[in-house]
Design a protein around this motif. Structure first.
Motif, mmCIF file in Angstrom:
data_model
loop_
_atom_site.group_PDB
_atom_site.id
_atom_site.type_symbol
_atom_site.label_atom_id
_atom_site.label_comp_id
_atom_site.label_asym_id
_atom_site.label_seq_id
_atom_site.Cartn_x
_atom_site.Cartn_y
_atom_site.Cartn_z
ATOM 1 N N LEU A 3 0.839 -1.205 0.000
ATOM 2 C CA LEU A 3 0.000 0.000 0.000
ATOM 3 C C LEU A 3 0.873 1.254 0.000
ATOM 4 N N GLU A 4 1.951 1.198 0.769
ATOM 5 C CA GLU A 4 2.876 2.342 0.799
ATOM 6 C C GLU A 4 3.417 2.631 -0.598
ATOM 7 N N SER A 5 3.728 1.547 -1.322
ATOM 8 C CA SER A 5 4.329 1.731 -2.648
ATOM 9 C C SER A 5 3.328 2.299 -3.647
ATOM 10 N N ALA A 6 2.059 2.008 -3.419
ATOM 11 C CA ALA A 6 1.046 2.441 -4.390
ATOM 12 C C ALA A 6 0.383 3.753 -4.007
ATOM 13 N N ALA A 7 0.523 4.160 -2.738
ATOM 14 C CA ALA A 7 -0.174 5.371 -2.286
ATOM 15 C C ALA A 7 0.412 6.601 -2.959
ATOM 16 N N PRO A 8 -0.436 7.474 -3.457
ATOM 17 C CA PRO A 8 0.071 8.692 -4.096
ATOM 18 C C PRO A 8 0.634 9.677 -3.093
ATOM 19 N N ILE A 9 1.527 10.494 -3.577
ATOM 20 C CA ILE A 9 2.123 11.549 -2.742
ATOM 21 C C ILE A 9 1.594 12.872 -3.272
ATOM 22 N N PRO A 10 1.233 13.797 -2.374
ATOM 23 C CA PRO A 10 0.709 15.082 -2.861
ATOM 24 C C PRO A 10 1.689 15.767 -3.800
ATOM 25 N N SER A 11 1.148 16.426 -4.794
ATOM 26 C CA SER A 11 2.001 17.073 -5.784
ATOM 27 C C SER A 11 2.703 18.300 -5.200
ATOM 28 N N ALA A 12 2.141 18.874 -4.154
ATOM 29 C CA ALA A 12 2.739 20.046 -3.528
ATOM 30 C C ALA A 12 2.356 20.065 -2.060
ATOM 31 N N ALA A 13 3.072 20.868 -1.305
ATOM 32 C CA ALA A 13 2.728 20.999 0.113
ATOM 33 C C ALA A 13 1.335 21.614 0.238
ATOM 34 N N LEU A 14 0.701 21.340 1.348
ATOM 35 C CA LEU A 14 -0.649 21.848 1.560
ATOM 36 C C LEU A 14 -0.633 23.373 1.647
ATOM 37 N N ASP A 15 -1.514 23.979 0.871
ATOM 38 C CA ASP A 15 -1.668 25.435 0.936
ATOM 39 C C ASP A 15 -2.591 25.725 2.120
ATOM 40 N N ILE A 16 -1.986 25.930 3.265
ATOM 41 C CA ILE A 16 -2.759 26.028 4.497
ATOM 42 C C ILE A 16 -3.664 27.265 4.496
ATOM 43 N N ALA A 17 -3.204 28.321 3.839
ATOM 44 C CA ALA A 17 -4.040 29.531 3.771
ATOM 45 C C ALA A 17 -5.326 29.247 2.997
ATOM 46 N N ALA A 18 -5.189 28.420 1.934
ATOM 47 C CA ALA A 18 -6.375 28.101 1.131
ATOM 48 C C ALA A 18 -7.359 27.253 1.926
ATOM 49 N N VAL A 19 -6.814 26.324 2.713
ATOM 50 C CA VAL A 19 -7.701 25.481 3.533
ATOM 51 C C VAL A 19 -8.432 26.345 4.565
ATOM 52 N N GLY A 20 -7.681 27.241 5.217
ATOM 53 C CA GLY A 20 -8.300 28.141 6.200
ATOM 54 C C GLY A 20 -9.374 29.000 5.557
ATOM 55 N N GLN A 21 -9.060 29.484 4.361
ATOM 56 C CA GLN A 21 -10.018 30.323 3.640
ATOM 57 C C GLN A 21 -11.276 29.521 3.297
ATOM 58 N N ARG A 22 -11.052 28.274 2.889
ATOM 59 C CA ARG A 22 -12.169 27.396 2.540
ATOM 60 C C ARG A 22 -13.053 27.143 3.772
ATOM 61 N N ALA A 23 -12.404 26.933 4.908
ATOM 62 C CA ALA A 23 -13.161 26.688 6.145
ATOM 63 C C ALA A 23 -13.964 27.920 6.533
#
Lengths: 317, 174
Positions: free
Chosen positions: A10-30
């Motif tokens: 599962l580790e080998s198949a799990a995708p990795i995020p393309s970029a770090a989390l844009d925390i400001a965007a998440v906060g804005q979304r919330a």
């Protein structure tokens, strides 16, 4: 396959995020999500206030005033919700069926303090048993002057429980006043004979708890909308008498099934079913219920009315 | 530490693993990123207004799974995905990694939804049986059974039973 192998796989198949989390965007979304939900609540409040102002204006400018509302103002009376170990919300349906919905405090606080003004009851009446023709009925606290504005007043037959009736012939709507509750019957047709039949065949009584119960002679049945809808501060409760509508429900230890869904307005809907007793309850709130909250919910059936009994027996008017 | 800075830190910690889990669940990295961000936004809103979930990762995973299963939500995500595909080309992995991951993903996606949900929760997120049961809204025994069934089905897959053989075959034919 050992668990370790599976984990590595599962580790080998799990995708990795393309970029770090844009925390400001998440906060804005919330924050925008929170604002959107607050906006919906404010808009709903404004609609209610606007309707009350409209009614007040209508009453004050009316040339021939008629008092049709009996008892205390319906908006002032609270639904007898009991707050104890949990929050027990009683809901009486038109056929007399009483459901006590037990909610954990964290969920039930969304409806505590709700008055009868937050409650709407729905159903249908058939022209006669065995005939597939009828009218939708909507029952809410208030005055028919508000619900059928500009309608033609009718003479209520002697012996009727109704204190006033108004008809909107072009709109095929007939309004009744039963104490502090108003009932509107509507359908595709409303002939003079239909009006006579409805005037004689529809009756409601107000129960000591403040709910209302159908006591008419025309057969009462369900309709494709909630049989009861309670709008709370942060939780809406809808009750249906029917087979469960969930597509892929999961089971709870209590025998209830549940399914979660995201509504198009961003709110979360949890559909709870008691498949054996043909009761479905939908809870709509800003966020999904947690699993521990779900496990604490109970649907008690205190009284089975004739419509629910007929549904459970697989009958139809 | 304020509520907002605290939840921001939690979100940063959860994000990579959550994307991985949702990617395994839905088989689409772009969709998984969007689902994870939406789940974290809901966690954020909840964190600063009402109660905090006991197990934020399990909570977010469940929210993401629910969102993935919602048809209305799926349509919105697909529209966003379409815009992103046009504007942001994704870097391409090596052929070997891509083929292997795609094969494993395909095998996982063939599992029934509940088995897939359980096996990812247990063996990728590392949730205990109890935590997975709470997240999935079922009994612990159900989680154990679903995980066992999923593992058995993966074992039946030749592709997954002997990944070395698969890799050699792929290399040999290329």
């Amino acid at each position: 396959m050992a668990a370790r192998d599976l984990e590595e796989l599962l580790e080998s198949a799990a995708p990795i995020p393309s970029a770090a989390l844009d925390i400001a965007a998440v906060g804005q979304r919330a924050r925008s999500r929170r604002r959107r939900l607050q906006g919906v609540r404010v808009a709903a409040s404004l609609v209610v206030v606007g309707m009350l102002i409209g009614v007040a204006a209508l009453v004050s400018t009316s040339g021939h005033r008629r008092t049709v509302v009996a008892g205390p103002p319906p908006t002032s009376r609270a639904i007898p919700i009991v707050v104890g170990l949990d929050v027990s919300v009683p809901i009486d349906l038109l056929d007399g069926t009483r459901i006590n919905l037990g909610l954990p405090d964290s969920v039930g606080e969304g409806v505590t303090g709700a008055t009868f003004a937050n409650l709407a009851l729905h159903g249908s009446v058939y022209a006669k048993a065995g005939e597939n023709r009828g009218w939708r009925i909507d029952v809410v606290p208030g005055s028919i002057d508000m619900l059928v504005p500009g309608g033609e007043p009718l003479t209520v037959p002697s012996g009727s429980r109704s204190s006033a009736a108004i008809v909107d012939r072009p709109g095929h709507r007939l309004g009744f006043q039963f104490g502090s509750w108003a009932l509107v019957a509507s359908g595709d047709t409303l002939t003079p004979a239909d009006i006579d039949s409805l005037l004689a065949g529809i009756a409601l009584i107000e129960t000591p708890d403040g709910f209302v119960e159908y006591r008419g002679s025309l057969p009462l049945w369900i309709i494709g909308s909630p049989d009861a809808a309670l709008t709370g501060r942060s939780l809406d409760v809808s009750v249906f008498l029917r087979n469960c509508s969930s597509q892929s429900p999961q089971s709870l230890a209590s025998g209830l099934t549940f399914e979660r869904a995201a509504a198009s307005d961003g709110s979360s809907v949890t559909v709870l079913c008691d498949p054996a007793r043909r009761i479905e309850v939908q809870l709509r709130g800003a966020t999904p219920l947690t699993d521990s909250e779900l496990y604490q919910i109970r649907i008690d059936l205190a009284f089975v009315g004739p419509t629910l009994a007929a549904i459970q027996a697989g009958q139809h008017p | 530490m304020t509520d907002e800075s605290e939840v921001a830190e939690v979100c940063r910690d959860l994000y990579p693993r959550l994307v991985g889990a949702l990617g395994l669940f839905c088989g689409d990295i772009d969709k998984a990123e969007d689902l994870a961000q939406e789940a974290l936004a809901r966690l954020w809103a909840r964190w600063t207004t009402t109660r905090r979930p006991d197990h934020p990762m399990a909570w977010c995973y469940q929210v993401g799974v629910n969102l993935a299963r919602s048809a209305a939500r799926r349509r919105t995500i697909e529209q966003r995905l379409l815009r992103r595909v046009v504007s942001e080309p994704r870097p391409v992995d090596s052929a070997e990694t891509t083929i292997r991951a795609a094969a494993v993903n395909a095998a996982i996606l063939e599992l029934p939804i509940r088995q897939r949900q359980a096996v990812v929760a247990r063996h990728y997120l590392g949730l205990s049986v109890q935590e997975a049961a709470v997240a999935m809204g079922c009994a612990p025994g159900t989680v154990t059974a679903l995980t066992h069934q999923a593992t058995a089905r993966l074992r039946q897959s030749k592709l997954l039973a002997d990944p070395d053989t698969y890799e050699e075959a792929e290399h040999g034919s290329s």
